[in-house]
Design a protein around this motif. Structure first.
Motif, PDB file in Angstrom:
ATOM      1  N   LEU A 118       0.826  -1.206   0.000  1.00 26.70           N
ATOM      2  CA  LEU A 118       0.000   0.000   0.000  1.00 26.70           C
ATOM      3  C   LEU A 118       0.862   1.258   0.000  1.00 26.70           C
ATOM      4  O   LEU A 118       0.597   2.201  -0.753  1.00 26.70           O
ATOM      5  CB  LEU A 118      -0.899   0.025   1.237  1.00 26.70           C
ATOM      6  CG  LEU A 118      -2.211  -0.719   1.158  1.00 26.70           C
ATOM      7  CD1 LEU A 118      -2.879  -0.757   2.522  1.00 26.70           C
ATOM      8  CD2 LEU A 118      -3.132  -0.093   0.150  1.00 26.70           C
ATOM      9  N   ASN A 119       1.887   1.268   0.828  1.00 27.64           N
ATOM     10  CA  ASN A 119       2.761   2.436   0.911  1.00 27.64           C
ATOM     11  C   ASN A 119       3.522   2.654  -0.394  1.00 27.64           C
ATOM     12  O   ASN A 119       3.651   3.786  -0.858  1.00 27.64           O
ATOM     13  CB  ASN A 119       3.739   2.275   2.078  1.00 27.64           C
ATOM     14  CG  ASN A 119       4.519   3.536   2.334  1.00 27.64           C
ATOM     15  OD1 ASN A 119       4.069   4.629   2.058  1.00 27.64           O
ATOM     16  ND2 ASN A 119       5.713   3.378   2.875  1.00 27.64           N
ATOM     17  N   GLY A 129      -5.696   3.630 -14.644  1.00 32.75           N
ATOM     18  CA  GLY A 129      -5.157   2.357 -15.098  1.00 32.75           C
ATOM     19  C   GLY A 129      -4.171   1.720 -14.133  1.00 32.75           C
ATOM     20  O   GLY A 129      -3.791   0.572 -14.325  1.00 32.75           O
ATOM     21  N   LYS A 130      -3.725   2.454 -13.111  1.00 35.14           N
ATOM     22  CA  LYS A 130      -2.771   1.882 -12.166  1.00 35.14           C
ATOM     23  C   LYS A 130      -3.270   1.925 -10.723  1.00 35.14           C
ATOM     24  O   LYS A 130      -2.549   1.539  -9.809  1.00 35.14           O
ATOM     25  CB  LYS A 130      -1.431   2.613 -12.255  1.00 35.14           C
ATOM     26  CG  LYS A 130      -0.693   2.366 -13.542  1.00 35.14           C
ATOM     27  CD  LYS A 130       0.711   2.871 -13.452  1.00 35.14           C
ATOM     28  CE  LYS A 130       1.452   2.515 -14.739  1.00 35.14           C
ATOM     29  NZ  LYS A 130       2.846   2.925 -14.676  1.00 35.14           N
ATOM     30  N   ALA A 131      -4.471   2.385 -10.527  1.00 32.46           N
ATOM     31  CA  ALA A 131      -5.013   2.480  -9.168  1.00 32.46           C
ATOM     32  C   ALA A 131      -5.138   1.109  -8.521  1.00 32.46           C
ATOM     33  O   ALA A 131      -5.052   0.986  -7.299  1.00 32.46           O
ATOM     34  CB  ALA A 131      -6.367   3.175  -9.186  1.00 32.46           C
ATOM     35  N   PHE A 132      -5.295   0.066  -9.324  1.00 31.96           N
ATOM     36  CA  PHE A 132      -5.431  -1.280  -8.783  1.00 31.96           C
ATOM     37  C   PHE A 132      -4.185  -1.711  -8.011  1.00 31.96           C
ATOM     38  O   PHE A 132      -4.258  -2.576  -7.143  1.00 31.96           O
ATOM     39  CB  PHE A 132      -5.721  -2.293  -9.898  1.00 31.96           C
ATOM     40  CG  PHE A 132      -4.564  -2.533 -10.820  1.00 31.96           C
ATOM     41  CD1 PHE A 132      -3.663  -3.558 -10.570  1.00 31.96           C
ATOM     42  CD2 PHE A 132      -4.376  -1.741 -11.941  1.00 31.96           C
ATOM     43  CE1 PHE A 132      -2.588  -3.774 -11.419  1.00 31.96           C
ATOM     44  CE2 PHE A 132      -3.313  -1.955 -12.793  1.00 31.96           C
ATOM     45  CZ  PHE A 132      -2.412  -2.974 -12.532  1.00 31.96           C
ATOM     46  N   LEU A 133      -3.025  -1.113  -8.311  1.00 31.24           N
ATOM     47  CA  LEU A 133      -1.800  -1.462  -7.599  1.00 31.24           C
ATOM     48  C   LEU A 133      -1.900  -1.119  -6.113  1.00 31.24           C
ATOM     49  O   LEU A 133      -1.322  -1.806  -5.273  1.00 31.24           O
ATOM     50  CB  LEU A 133      -0.588  -0.746  -8.210  1.00 31.24           C
ATOM     51  CG  LEU A 133      -0.188  -1.190  -9.606  1.00 31.24           C
ATOM     52  CD1 LEU A 133       0.903  -0.285 -10.169  1.00 31.24           C
ATOM     53  CD2 LEU A 133       0.275  -2.637  -9.588  1.00 31.24           C
ATOM     54  N   ALA A 134      -2.621  -0.077  -5.774  1.00 29.08           N
ATOM     55  CA  ALA A 134      -2.832   0.285  -4.375  1.00 29.08           C
ATOM     56  C   ALA A 134      -4.133  -0.295  -3.830  1.00 29.08           C
ATOM     57  O   ALA A 134      -4.221  -0.621  -2.656  1.00 29.08           O
ATOM     58  CB  ALA A 134      -2.839   1.793  -4.213  1.00 29.08           C
ATOM     59  N   LEU A 135      -5.125  -0.419  -4.693  1.00 31.15           N
ATOM     60  CA  LEU A 135      -6.418  -0.928  -4.236  1.00 31.15           C
ATOM     61  C   LEU A 135      -6.377  -2.421  -3.921  1.00 31.15           C
ATOM     62  O   LEU A 135      -7.047  -2.869  -2.985  1.00 31.15           O
ATOM     63  CB  LEU A 135      -7.500  -0.639  -5.277  1.00 31.15           C
ATOM     64  CG  LEU A 135      -7.867   0.828  -5.462  1.00 31.15           C
ATOM     65  CD1 LEU A 135      -8.881   0.983  -6.583  1.00 31.15           C
ATOM     66  CD2 LEU A 135      -8.395   1.405  -4.169  1.00 31.15           C
ATOM     67  N   ALA A 136      -5.606  -3.181  -4.670  1.00 28.69           N
ATOM     68  CA  ALA A 136      -5.571  -4.637  -4.472  1.00 28.69           C
ATOM     69  C   ALA A 136      -5.117  -5.021  -3.062  1.00 28.69           C
ATOM     70  O   ALA A 136      -5.797  -5.806  -2.393  1.00 28.69           O
ATOM     71  CB  ALA A 136      -4.703  -5.296  -5.534  1.00 28.69           C
TER      72      ALA A 136
END
Length: 166
Positions: A118-119, A129-136
């Motif tokens: 998350l950090n 298109g890259k928000a999933f990297l933090a949301l997952a």
């Protein structure tokens, strides 16, 4: 025991992790120190209540030794509350570990941690298109904590003798 319970769990975990270090084993020890007093208090109070029950007094009157009374009569009756508190503590421990890793005092890379993920990827939250990297990792933490809380509620309902009707 009471002195450890006087501090908030996150604050105590931060203090213990700061003293011990950021390795996986040290974070596990810190979480153990944080959650052991609460579990010990619940086990102790359950045993104190159960040792005064008539069936325990009858077993003592029949001459059974303490080990047999504990194993056959007391342990089976406190396993329910222990399982419920363990499920709740696992959920809280996941949140605390993720929080410690998020702020940089928990587990260090290359050891994977949802808080570290998350950090590392919080800058991508507003990137299309890259928000999933933090949301997952955030969703994984949420689902895991929810699962342990539901497990604890289910165990509480399963072991609740007072709420059952015949």
């Amino acid at each position: 025991n009471d002195a450890l319970m006087a501090f908030p769990a996150v604050l105590l975990a931060i203090a213990v992790t700061s003293v011990l270090g950021p390795s996986v084993n040290d974070v596990i020890i810190a979480l153990g120190i944080v959650y052991t007093p609460r579990t010990a208090r619940i086990v102790r109070s359950s045993v104190i209540v159960l040792r005064e029950m008539e069936y325990v007094q009858a077993a003592r009157g029949l001459g059974y030794n303490n080990a047999r009374i504990i194993i056959k009569h007391i342990l089976p009756n406190i396993i329910g509350p222990i399982m419920v508190i363990a499920a709740s503590d696992f959920a809280s421990a996941i949140l605390i570990e993720a929080g410690l890793s998020f702020v940089g005092i928990g587990v260090k890379p290359p050891t994977p941690s949802w808080g570290t993920m998350l950090n590392d990827h919080r800058a991508y939250l507003l990137t299309p298109g890259k928000a999933f990297l933090a949301l997952a990792p955030g969703i994984c933490i949420m689902v895991m904590v929810l699962a342990f809380n539901l497990l604890g509620n289910g165990l509480r309902d399963a072991f609740d003798v007072k709420g059952k009707t015949v």
